[in-house]
Design a protein around this motif. Sequence first.
Motif, PDB file in Angstrom:
ATOM      1  N   ASN A 112       4.582 -29.422   6.943  1.00  0.00           N
ATOM      2  CA  ASN A 112       3.383 -28.642   6.639  1.00  0.00           C
ATOM      3  C   ASN A 112       2.968 -27.734   7.793  1.00  0.00           C
ATOM      4  O   ASN A 112       2.385 -26.665   7.579  1.00  0.00           O
ATOM      5  CB  ASN A 112       2.227 -29.562   6.255  1.00  0.00           C
ATOM      6  N   ASP A 156       8.426 -28.241   2.383  1.00  0.00           N
ATOM      7  CA  ASP A 156       7.132 -28.898   2.254  1.00  0.00           C
ATOM      8  C   ASP A 156       6.358 -28.261   1.100  1.00  0.00           C
ATOM      9  O   ASP A 156       6.380 -27.036   0.927  1.00  0.00           O
ATOM     10  CB  ASP A 156       6.338 -28.751   3.552  1.00  0.00           C
ATOM     11  N   LEU A 158       3.430 -27.454   0.760  1.00  0.00           N
ATOM     12  CA  LEU A 158       2.437 -26.465   1.148  1.00  0.00           C
ATOM     13  C   LEU A 158       2.959 -25.041   0.946  1.00  0.00           C
ATOM     14  O   LEU A 158       2.173 -24.087   0.928  1.00  0.00           O
ATOM     15  CB  LEU A 158       2.020 -26.685   2.609  1.00  0.00           C
TER      16      LEU A 158
END
Length: 274
Positions: A112, A156, A158
């Motif tokens: 992240n 990730d 995100l």
Amino acid sequence: MKKLAVFILLIVLIWGGIWISNKWVQTTEYTVASEELPEAFNGSKIVQVSDLHNATFGKNQSSLIEKVEAADPDAIFLTGDLVDSNRYDLEASLVLVDALIEMSSVYFVTGNHEVASNQVEEITDALQQRGVAVLADDSVEWEKDGESIQIAGIDDPLMEPDIHEEETTRQSLDDAQLTDDFTLLLAHRPEHFPIYAEDRVDVVFSGHAHGGQIRIPGIGGLIAPGQGWFPKVTEGIFEIDQSKMVVSRGLGNSTFPVRIFNLPEIVVVTLETE
């Protein structure tokens, strides 16, 4: 005078304990056995380096490099958060990467903090220029003595902030186009282990939890991102059906500046046939 001496001694002991908890790298060794593992990979060693967060361990990362080198790895997995978005310094982290790439094949997935830094392209370009295999929702074959296994990695979640994390994770696994081969998956977030197990991944390598940041003897970690207070998945090996997940406590810190009773670690996993 005696009280002052006791007070100074107490401060020194506390400071020494904090220093050790944040600078003394532990090597944690696990063995993962599976009857599905091809015989050629029996005894292969993987070193997992996770959540560096731009931390340093000795001059030019000498202490950390020595630990990895001593493990004599056949492969090195970087499972995210090599940098820290709050104090972004890619060059400092690349000092470590330059040493690792001389030891073995190196594989990387985003965490992240790579995404939050808004420098994913700069980071991955620098790694690829050095020969690191950047796995972004894809996979590669690891071949040995005529046999092969699959190394996969997912970004990730995100990366897709407007989509629910679980949906993004499932989509990433679909995009990776996993085969039926024995599969090692690099995935930063351990809280999504049930999703990884849905795809019958053999071994997952995760970090992110920082060991719970503060470890309470007899209880475990205090808090972890994605898991909240008293998280259950912060270090060690976990199993769901045929899938196993190795979770590293990682090395550095981010929002909270120190570890307490929580040594930084590299993880060494030896693969064995059953």
